[in-house]
Design a protein around this motif. Sequence first.
Motif: not given
Length: 328
Positions: A200-211
Amino acid sequence: NINKNCNHDVCVFRALEDWAGLGQVEDYLSVLEYLLWVFTPLAIVFILPFLIVILLYLSILFLHVYKRKNQLREAYCNNLWDGARKTLATLWDGHGAIWHGYEIHGMEKIPDKGPALIVYYHGAIPIDYYYFLASLTHTHTHTHAYSYNPIRYNWPHYIFCLPFFLLCEVFSVIHGPQEECVRALKNGHLLGISPGGVREALFSDETYPLLWGKRRGFAQVAIDSQVPVIPMFTQNLREGFRSLGNLRFYRWVYERFRFPAAPVYGGFPVKFRTFLGDPIPYDPNVNAAELAEKVQQAVQSLIDQHQQIPGNILRALLERFHSKVKDH
């Protein structure tokens, strides 16, 4: 003869000067000297206020530390590590208040006594959780706060023996397994878990998806410990720090070697507000999959309620400035 020789030397020197372009160099130096003379006062006008701002921030930070002096003195009289925790918590508390105007909404939902599992969204750098722990250290002195990020590989045990990881010992950071997390909760401590972890730290973005994927270990920990789960989210977290993990190369490195190599940029002084949701009580009739779904929905609800999507750095900076003006 002497005059003839001098005139001849002058002619030769001028010829060499013209051939080497020294005359143009002198002209350039004259122009640079003039520009330096013109713009030096202008540069000083911009540099001096910047230095004053730095001094003001350092002064405010000193005042935050000074404000806590009685707490620090009392802590050092009791236990060495308690004093160290108080000192570092005071510094981080001051940094969060100064740089990000850090606020916590819903701190009353954290139990004064007894255990609870705090599940939070993981930013590119979980600096909001550091600020949260700093505030928790001052308001909940009867218990320790644990931080655990479940990732697909375990940190080697020798890592925690390095001098840097003395912080892990002082602030009771644990790296699993689930049994150790359950033990911490049953001993009456608070435990913080980010199910998204490094991914989540690396691949989440400004749309704030929960990975979070299919991770349910945190839910099983809460069930085995019979403790409530408290969702947590920090507004503008991705606008403060962002990761380049979504670039194809860094994603390939992580997927292939499980190595978090993506660089992080930012450090922008945006407004941070941490929101704590309503606790999800222990229910013996709910299994780990159902509880994980409930917690994910609760965190997503905090994101939908408090975060404008997509996130925008400029808007977050303006919001920080607006909050400063409003406070004054």
